[in-house]
Design a protein around this motif. Structure first.
Motif, PDB file in Angstrom:
ATOM      1  N   ALA A 119       3.276   2.728  10.992  1.00  9.14           N
ATOM      2  CA  ALA A 119       4.201   3.773  10.544  1.00  9.14           C
ATOM      3  C   ALA A 119       5.428   3.829  11.459  1.00  9.14           C
ATOM      4  O   ALA A 119       6.562   4.001  10.982  1.00  9.14           O
ATOM      5  CB  ALA A 119       3.492   5.121  10.518  1.00  9.14           C
ATOM      6  N   ALA A 120       5.213   3.652  12.760  1.00 12.39           N
ATOM      7  CA  ALA A 120       6.334   3.648  13.698  1.00 12.39           C
ATOM      8  C   ALA A 120       7.257   2.468  13.436  1.00 12.39           C
ATOM      9  O   ALA A 120       8.493   2.600  13.489  1.00 12.39           O
ATOM     10  CB  ALA A 120       5.807   3.596  15.133  1.00 12.39           C
ATOM     11  N   ALA A 121       6.669   1.299  13.134  1.00 12.33           N
ATOM     12  CA  ALA A 121       7.482   0.116  12.842  1.00 12.33           C
ATOM     13  C   ALA A 121       8.290   0.314  11.569  1.00 12.33           C
ATOM     14  O   ALA A 121       9.475  -0.054  11.498  1.00 12.33           O
ATOM     15  CB  ALA A 121       6.574  -1.115  12.717  1.00 12.33           C
ATOM     16  N   ALA A 170       1.373   1.793   5.410  1.00 17.37           N
ATOM     17  CA  ALA A 170       1.763   2.883   6.294  1.00 17.37           C
ATOM     18  C   ALA A 170       1.512   4.256   5.661  1.00 17.37           C
ATOM     19  O   ALA A 170       1.179   5.219   6.366  1.00 17.37           O
ATOM     20  CB  ALA A 170       3.237   2.736   6.666  1.00 17.37           C
ATOM     21  N   LEU A 171       1.660   4.335   4.335  1.00 20.47           N
ATOM     22  CA  LEU A 171       1.511   5.625   3.657  1.00 20.47           C
ATOM     23  C   LEU A 171       0.091   5.880   3.163  1.00 20.47           C
ATOM     24  O   LEU A 171      -0.178   6.920   2.558  1.00 20.47           O
ATOM     25  CB  LEU A 171       2.484   5.716   2.478  1.00 20.47           C
ATOM     26  N   LEU A 172      -0.821   4.947   3.426  1.00 19.12           N
ATOM     27  CA  LEU A 172      -2.209   5.115   2.966  1.00 19.12           C
ATOM     28  C   LEU A 172      -2.848   6.402   3.469  1.00 19.12           C
ATOM     29  O   LEU A 172      -3.507   7.111   2.690  1.00 19.12           O
ATOM     30  CB  LEU A 172      -3.043   3.898   3.376  1.00 19.12           C
ATOM     31  N   PRO A 173      -2.689   6.774   4.757  1.00 20.86           N
ATOM     32  CA  PRO A 173      -3.297   8.043   5.205  1.00 20.86           C
ATOM     33  C   PRO A 173      -2.775   9.253   4.440  1.00 20.86           C
ATOM     34  O   PRO A 173      -3.540  10.177   4.134  1.00 20.86           O
ATOM     35  CB  PRO A 173      -2.898   8.109   6.684  1.00 20.86           C
ATOM     36  N   LEU A 174      -1.496   9.263   4.112  1.00 23.37           N
ATOM     37  CA  LEU A 174      -0.943  10.392   3.365  1.00 23.37           C
ATOM     38  C   LEU A 174      -1.501  10.433   1.953  1.00 23.37           C
ATOM     39  O   LEU A 174      -1.808  11.512   1.425  1.00 23.37           O
ATOM     40  CB  LEU A 174       0.586  10.289   3.316  1.00 23.37           C
ATOM     41  N   LEU A 175      -1.660   9.265   1.335  1.00 21.90           N
ATOM     42  CA  LEU A 175      -2.256   9.215   0.002  1.00 21.90           C
ATOM     43  C   LEU A 175      -3.703   9.690   0.041  1.00 21.90           C
ATOM     44  O   LEU A 175      -4.169  10.392  -0.863  1.00 21.90           O
ATOM     45  CB  LEU A 175      -2.187   7.793  -0.552  1.00 21.90           C
ATOM     46  N   GLY A 351     -13.604   2.232  -3.550  1.00 23.34           N
ATOM     47  CA  GLY A 351     -13.218   3.414  -4.300  1.00 23.34           C
ATOM     48  C   GLY A 351     -11.845   3.285  -4.943  1.00 23.34           C
ATOM     49  O   GLY A 351     -11.117   2.310  -4.729  1.00 23.34           O
ATOM     50  N   ARG A 352     -11.482   4.284  -5.724  1.00 26.10           N
ATOM     51  CA  ARG A 352     -10.247   4.238  -6.502  1.00 26.10           C
ATOM     52  C   ARG A 352      -9.007   4.120  -5.614  1.00 26.10           C
ATOM     53  O   ARG A 352      -8.107   3.323  -5.890  1.00 26.10           O
ATOM     54  CB  ARG A 352     -10.123   5.490  -7.374  1.00 26.10           C
ATOM     55  N   LEU A 353      -8.945   4.916  -4.541  1.00 23.78           N
ATOM     56  CA  LEU A 353      -7.757   4.891  -3.687  1.00 23.78           C
ATOM     57  C   LEU A 353      -7.534   3.506  -3.089  1.00 23.78           C
ATOM     58  O   LEU A 353      -6.406   2.994  -3.090  1.00 23.78           O
ATOM     59  CB  LEU A 353      -7.881   5.921  -2.567  1.00 23.78           C
ATOM     60  N   VAL A 354      -8.585   2.891  -2.573  1.00 23.84           N
ATOM     61  CA  VAL A 354      -8.465   1.570  -1.962  1.00 23.84           C
ATOM     62  C   VAL A 354      -8.031   0.539  -2.998  1.00 23.84           C
ATOM     63  O   VAL A 354      -7.175  -0.310  -2.729  1.00 23.84           O
ATOM     64  CB  VAL A 354      -9.797   1.152  -1.300  1.00 23.84           C
TER      65      VAL A 354
END
Length: 407
Positions: A119-121, A170-175, A351-354
């Motif tokens: 995420a920082a990169a 990078a946005l996976l945790p937010l999702l 699972g669905r998200l992955v």
């Protein structure tokens, strides 16, 4: 004794994996060095523990068969030693991805630090692009390469490609947090929109296309986002329009240039590149001409009718499917597509998200209706295998009770 060695290996690799995203921005040689060290350490720990469970993963079997075929096919190229070597060297990416997927990124703490570094990169590259489009120079001193292209911190126009190929990681945790109702869905949506607008500013058409397709996959495939589909599309279009009005040269880049490229495509630059690749494929359809052999074989006199050498003979075929077909033959293409299928199947076990986010992350590397960077080069390969490894790490291992830890 071996447990102590393994502990030191794991701690060292954990640091390397954590900083890999930031090292990548600094230079591909640094990232490649991490890939090699992680791969070798993983082989050593597997030997010390006599634990080779990861080899039973179907995707690993397919990937190793793909490397073996590229190595074998290189023997039939114009430069057998070089082509076979480059084919064999792809194994470092397979082994490092196996290490990340089976061990390092299965550790929640390491995965969290890796995602924070990524995420920082992403933020660093995006901010550098915004500074460059505003002032004409990036924070890292790179000048504006073209009026409608940005480089960010990289030496070439790759910033949009980087953002498009790392955004869904990078946005996976937010999702995930939005899916658990612990975060408003508007937060990941706003981040996706902002990232898309920066990619638009970079002037990279394929990056914007595949990122947009990935966003659509997430909007349709994730229930928590689905109800925002129409508003998100409308807001995205409005945002694109505002940026285009503020930077009218982007209209020339994304509309005028694209229409011009498609009009009489076969005789335009990318059409000539693909025609040259197809001609070389027909010469060696089974084994291919060898990894990275395209620029050497392309100038052949018998292909002169396609177009000028300086236009059509570039470093690679500029299309992922065509690259596999030309340089590895039909077998390499079939194995590569089988590898993608095996990955998606494994993603589905998580699972669905992955599955949905993993599919979105794979589109920038494999979407057939676009031009692309070479999948055999370090810059693109690191991002490709890194993306796959993250989503594989979120799925249960075949026949394994947990991470491959000693004792």
């Amino acid at each position: 004794m071996s447990v102590g060695v393994i502990g030191r290996l794991d701690r060292g690799c954990a640091i390397l994996v954590t900083i890999l995203p930031l090292l990548f921005v600094l230079g591909r040689a640094l990232a490649d060095g991490v890939v090699i060290l992680v791969a070798l350490a993983f082989l050593l720990r597997s030997a010390l523990l006599r634990d080779w469970r990861w080899l039973r993963e179907p995707w690993v079997m397919v990937a190793l068969a793909w490397v073996a075929w590229l190595t074998f096919g290189g023997l039939f190229s114009a430069d057998p030693a070089e082509a076979s070597k480059k084919g064999l060297l792809q194994i470092r990416f397979v082994l490092s991805a196996a290490a990340l997927a089976a061990l390092h990124l299965r550790d929640r703490a390491i995965r969290r630090r890796f995602l924070l570094a990524l995420a920082a990169a992403v933020l660093l590259v995006a901010a550098d692009c915004l500074v460059q489009v505003t002032t004409g120079f990036s924070l890292t001193g790179q000048p504006l390469p073209e009026a409608y292209r940005l480089s960010g911190p990289f030496s070439a126009q790759k910033a949009g490609t980087f953002l498009g190929k790392t955004g869904f990681l990078a946005l996976l945790p937010l999702l995930a947090l939005a899916g658990q109702r612990r975060l408003p869905a508007s937060v990941p949506l706003a981040c996706l929109l902002a990232l898309g607008l920066v990619i638009l500013l970079t002037g990279e058409r394929s990056a914007l296309l595949t990122f947009g397709l990935g966003c659509l996959v997430c909007l349709v495939g994730l229930p928590v986002l689905r109800r925002f589909l129409l508003p998100a599309v409308v807001l995205g279009v409005v945002g694109l329009g505002v940026v285009a009005v503020a930077h009218p040269i982007l209209i020339e880049r994304f509309v005028t240039h694209t229409v011009d490229d498609l009009d009489g495509f076969a005789d335009k630059r990318y059409g000539q590149i693909l025609r040259s690749g197809l001609a070389l494929f027909t010469e060696q359809p089974i084994t291919g001409i060898g990894v990275s052999e395209f620029p050497k074989r392309c100038p052949a006199p018998e292909l002169a009718a396609i177009g000028p050498v300086e236009v059509r003979c570039v470093s690679h075929p500029h299309h992922p499917w065509m690259e596999m077909l030309v340089e590895g033959g039909v077998v390499a293409l079939a194995l590569w597509l089988g590898l993608l299928a095996a990955w998606l199947w494994r993603f589905a076990q998580g699972g669905r998200l992955v599955l949905v986010a993993g599919l979105a992350a794979m589109l920038p590397f494999a979407w057939p209706l676009m031009t692309s960077m070479s999948l055999f080069t370090t810059w693109n390969a690191v991002l490709w295998w890194q993306a796959a490894a993250l989503y594989l790490a979120l799925a249960p291992m075949r026949g394994a009770g947990g991470p491959l830890r000693p004792g």
